[in-house]
Enzyme design. Structure first.
Site, short mmCIF file in Angstrom:
data_model
loop_
_atom_site.label_atom_id
_atom_site.label_comp_id
_atom_site.label_asym_id
_atom_site.label_seq_id
_atom_site.Cartn_x
_atom_site.Cartn_y
_atom_site.Cartn_z
N CYS A 205 0.63 -1.57 0.22
CA CYS A 205 0.10 -0.10 0.26
C CYS A 205 1.07 1.22 0.24
O CYS A 205 0.43 2.42 -1.08
CB CYS A 205 -0.58 -0.32 1.07
SG CYS A 205 -0.14 0.31 2.44
N ASP B 189 -7.45 6.46 -3.79
CA ASP B 189 -6.05 4.58 -3.43
C ASP B 189 -5.75 3.99 -4.60
O ASP B 189 -6.94 3.50 -4.51
CB ASP B 189 -6.99 3.72 -2.66
CG ASP B 189 -6.42 3.14 -1.68
OD1 ASP B 189 -5.56 2.45 -2.07
OD2 ASP B 189 -7.02 2.37 -0.61
N ASN C 74 -14.37 3.93 10.18
CA ASN C 74 -15.02 4.01 11.03
C ASN C 74 -15.83 3.13 11.45
O ASN C 74 -16.55 2.47 12.27
CB ASN C 74 -16.68 5.25 10.71
CG ASN C 74 -16.37 6.51 10.58
OD1 ASN C 74 -15.84 6.78 11.54
ND2 ASN C 74 -16.37 6.85 8.66
N HIS D 32 -2.99 1.58 6.81
CA HIS D 32 -2.56 1.72 5.27
C HIS D 32 -2.80 2.78 4.93
O HIS D 32 -3.15 4.00 5.05
CB HIS D 32 -4.62 1.38 5.00
CG HIS D 32 -4.83 1.02 3.60
ND1 HIS D 32 -4.18 0.58 2.30
CD2 HIS D 32 -6.07 1.95 2.77
CE1 HIS D 32 -4.52 0.84 1.31
NE2 HIS D 32 -5.09 1.62 1.29
N ASP E 15 -16.95 -0.43 13.13
CA ASP E 15 -16.36 -1.60 14.56
C ASP E 15 -15.76 -2.18 14.54
O ASP E 15 -15.88 -3.38 13.68
CB ASP E 15 -18.83 -1.22 15.82
CG ASP E 15 -18.71 -0.19 15.56
OD1 ASP E 15 -18.41 1.38 15.27
OD2 ASP E 15 -20.10 -0.37 15.94
#
Length: 683
Positions: free
Chosen positions: A274, A355, A395, A332, A397
């Protein structure tokens, strides 16, 4: 009457490069200029002098088969939306007239040809030809990549070196990187990347027309950096088997990669991960004139089913299991490009996430973005492009599940771990800038760093787990350093008013930043007795001899599972961290008086803080300082030993440059690095 003929066209390269802030591209054969601003060419005429009353001049500008023809006028007023050519009537030299050519601020990026035609009222026409390369112009307010502050333009367009941030949020690793945009052949390769793209090959006319938009250009580049759908630059490899190419950790700059791709006839370069994909894209975008910076998201979620939940599975002994397609990468790396988004309406201008790492298809192609950072923060998942994917990366969980024989023993939820820290290099300084608040509302006080912080000491290094009866904290005493024991503390609290007997399982596994851990390399088990409401602190350590040969450049997943011997209740706390490697020290002799084209001396020093002998190959490089790279074989060095290597270099470019050194250790999968910023005075 004598014929009027063109003998020579002078592109006035030195003047134009300085005016367009492209002087560092002076090694290119073509004149390099920026759109939305005029450049001057001078014409040497033969025969008789130019007579503005009877002679006319025309300029034809061509991009592929697209062209525009314009008369050369004597009106200096230019338009930001049209091509224009003019002569300054106050400075007319009839034998050597100067012609100014002005492009619109929305002109397409690319390699242009121009034709100058002289047409006397009576007599034959004569023509001359030339070439120029047109880039975006972040200095031009009418350009959609305009960024308002000079220090930002210097950092995000002109700077040819930077830092990439890796490791973990609690123990950041700053990796020096040379963007190399001014190295020989890099400009041409970046422009050729647009020509090689499927968009250009499938419809050249449409591609040339769309190259006026940085939204379009950045999306094409995002796809072309990887090779999944095209003849792209880099092939990804996360297998840990790099025999057929280069280990991604070995790359130190973009120039070698882009030059290898060009010289191979556009075969993908092996291999990238990456940070390499992102750094190479940053080079291409800066070359094209689009402000660009590399961004790291720590604890980055890869949510394959789009439910904004990442499941992590552990055994009852604390060993992390590979049971889920979802994953959290310890870090990342992507890029942000600055542009207006007229396609989205007001409010979405500014930084856009792109990306190039091939993770998902967007519009049928492996690319991502541009996603407005503001849209990610506001959860505008209805907007183009790929906002839902980027939103999940920062974001999601985390559900941590303890399993035994296919049965769920415990489940805990973490809503703050993903996207815990997002950063980029600070403007003008070799340190980080915290930009987490640009992407999300900060929930935890442990993450409320100032927007220009240079330290992450406030980021929590504590993991906790809780059940109805027991609370457990796993805390690293300090950021781990190679050659020292990893010291940590397990704190156990009995929440009941009755005594408890608990089994304690501690487990450590090596892991790559984007993968599940490998086999356990360290574990310990025991029993702890707790009186009612008692708190006990259990200090622990992992010795260097236990981790050095296993971990290398990888990370450690550390977990503790408490098992209530009476109720069979289990509770988990886990932490993933990296171990800071030793640093190479670089000292410059007379560093305040480094001058362009004058030989200079530097001293690279390595002190072996590891617990065993190490040797390797030392590589020193620096765009604008050293031609190519210098290699030295370093003999094995005992623990505590020190070695020095003196080098000489002759800077070829003025300004702030980065001298970087790296040492690939033998017998250990680890690379030690160091860098020094050098200010080179003009000769």
């Amino acid at each position: 009457m004598e014929d009027l003929v063109i003998q020579h066209v002078n592109p006035e390269k030195s003047e134009n490069l300085e005016r367009h802030r492209t002087e560092d591209f002076g090694g290119s054969k073509s004149l390099v200029v920026r759109r939305g601003a005029a450049f001057r060419i001078s014409v040497q005429l033969g025969g008789r002098p130019f007579n503005p009353k009877t002679d006319s001049l025309r300029v034809k500008v061509m991009l592929g088969r697209l062209y525009v023809t314009m008369p050369v006028t004597f009106a200096k007023k230019v338009s930001s939306s049209r091509w224009k050519a003019y002569i300054d009537p106050e400075c007319l030299d009839p034998q050597r007239p100067s012609i100014f050519i002005s492009s619109p601020a929305s002109a397409s990026v690319g390699c242009y040809r121009f034709q100058l035609c002289v047409a006397p009222r009576a007599g034959r026409q004569t023509r001359a030809f030339g070439r120029f390369t047109l880039l975006c112009n972040p200095w031009c307010p009418e350009d959609s990549v305009y960024i308002p502050f000079e220090d930002q333009r210097e950092e995000y367009v002109q700077n040819d070196s930077g830092l990439l941030f890796m490791g973990t949020a609690m123990n950041l690793v700053s990796r020096p990187w040379s963007f190399d945009q001014y190295e020989p052949g890099v400009l041409e390769t970046c422009l050729n990347l647009l020509q090689v793209s499927p968009q250009h090959q499938n419809n050249r006319r449409a591609d040339y027309l769309k190259r006026s938009s940085p939204v379009y250009i950045s999306r094409v580049v995002s796809a072309m950096i990887n090779c999944e759908d095209d003849r792209g630059v880099l092939q990804g490899n996360w297998s840990n088997d790099f025999k057929k190419g280069v280990n991604p950790s070995v790359w130190t700059g973009s120039g070698d990669i882009l030059q290898q791709w060009a010289q191979s006839g556009h075969s993908p370069v092996k291999y990238g991960q990456c940070w390499v994909f992102a750094a190479v894209m940053c080079t291409v975008m800066r070359v094209l004139g689009v402000p660009c910076r590399v961004v790291t998201n720590f604890n980055s979620a890869h949510d394959t089913n789009g439910n904004l939940v990442i499941e992590e599975y552990y055994s009852e002994k604390g060993e992390k299991l590979s049971h889920s397609k979802d994953s959290i990468w310890n870090f990342h790396v992507w890029v942000e490009c600055w542009m207006t988004r007229r396609d989205l309406g007001s409010g979405m201008d500014g930084w856009q996430v792109l990306d190039p790492t091939p993770q998902l298809r967007s519009g049928g192609v492996f690319c991502c973005g541009p996603s407005p950072v503001k849209a990610v923060k506001d959860r505008r998942i209805d907007l183009l492009y790929d906002v839902p994917f980027v939103y999940a990366e920062v974001n999601a969980d985390v559900h941590k599940i303890i399993m035994s024989r296919g049965r769920v023993l415990s489940l805990s939820r973490d809503t703050e771990n993903v996207g815990a820290f997002i950063c980029t290099k600070a403007v003008g300084f070799p340190r980080l800038q915290n930009i987490t608040g640009d992407y999300k509302s900060i929930k935890s006080p442990t993450s409320t760093l100032s927007s220009r912080s240079s330290t992450v000491s406030e980021v929590s290094t504590l993991s906790r787990g809780s059940s109805e009866g027991v609370l457990v904290f796993l805390t690293l005493d300090k950021a781990p350093v190679a050659g020292e024991p990893v010291r940590f503390t397990v704190t156990v609290k009995n929440k009941r008013r009755a005594a408890k007997s608990l089994k304690v399982h501690l487990n450590a596994q090596a892991k790559e930043y984007n993968n599940s851990p490998s086999d356990t390399f360290w574990e310990t088990h025991g029993i702890v007795q707790l009186a009612a409401m008692e708190v006990k602190v259990l200090p622990q350590q992992i010795l260097p001899a236990q981790y050095e040969d296993v971990v290398g450049d990888n990370l450690i997943n550390l977990a503790v599972v408490l098992e209530d011997m009476a109720t069979d209740e289990r509770v988990l706390a886990s932490e993933e961290f990296n171990i800071a490697a030793p640093q190479l020290s670089i000292q410059i002799a007379d560093e305040d008086s480094v001058v362009q084209n004058k030989e200079q001396t530097a001293l690279v020093t390595f002190t072996n803080t590891l617990s065993h002998m190490v040797g390797g190959v030392l590589t020193v490089a620096g765009a604008g300082l050293i031609q190519g790279k210098i290699h030295f074989r370093m003999l094995p060095l005992r623990p505590g030993g020190r070695v020095e290597q003196r080098i000489t270099f002759t800077p070829s470019m003025a300004g702030t440059k980065m001298l970087q050194a790296s040492m690939s250790l033998t017998k250990v999968s680890s690379t030690i690095r160091g860098f020094k910023m050098v200010f080179v005075h003009k000769a």
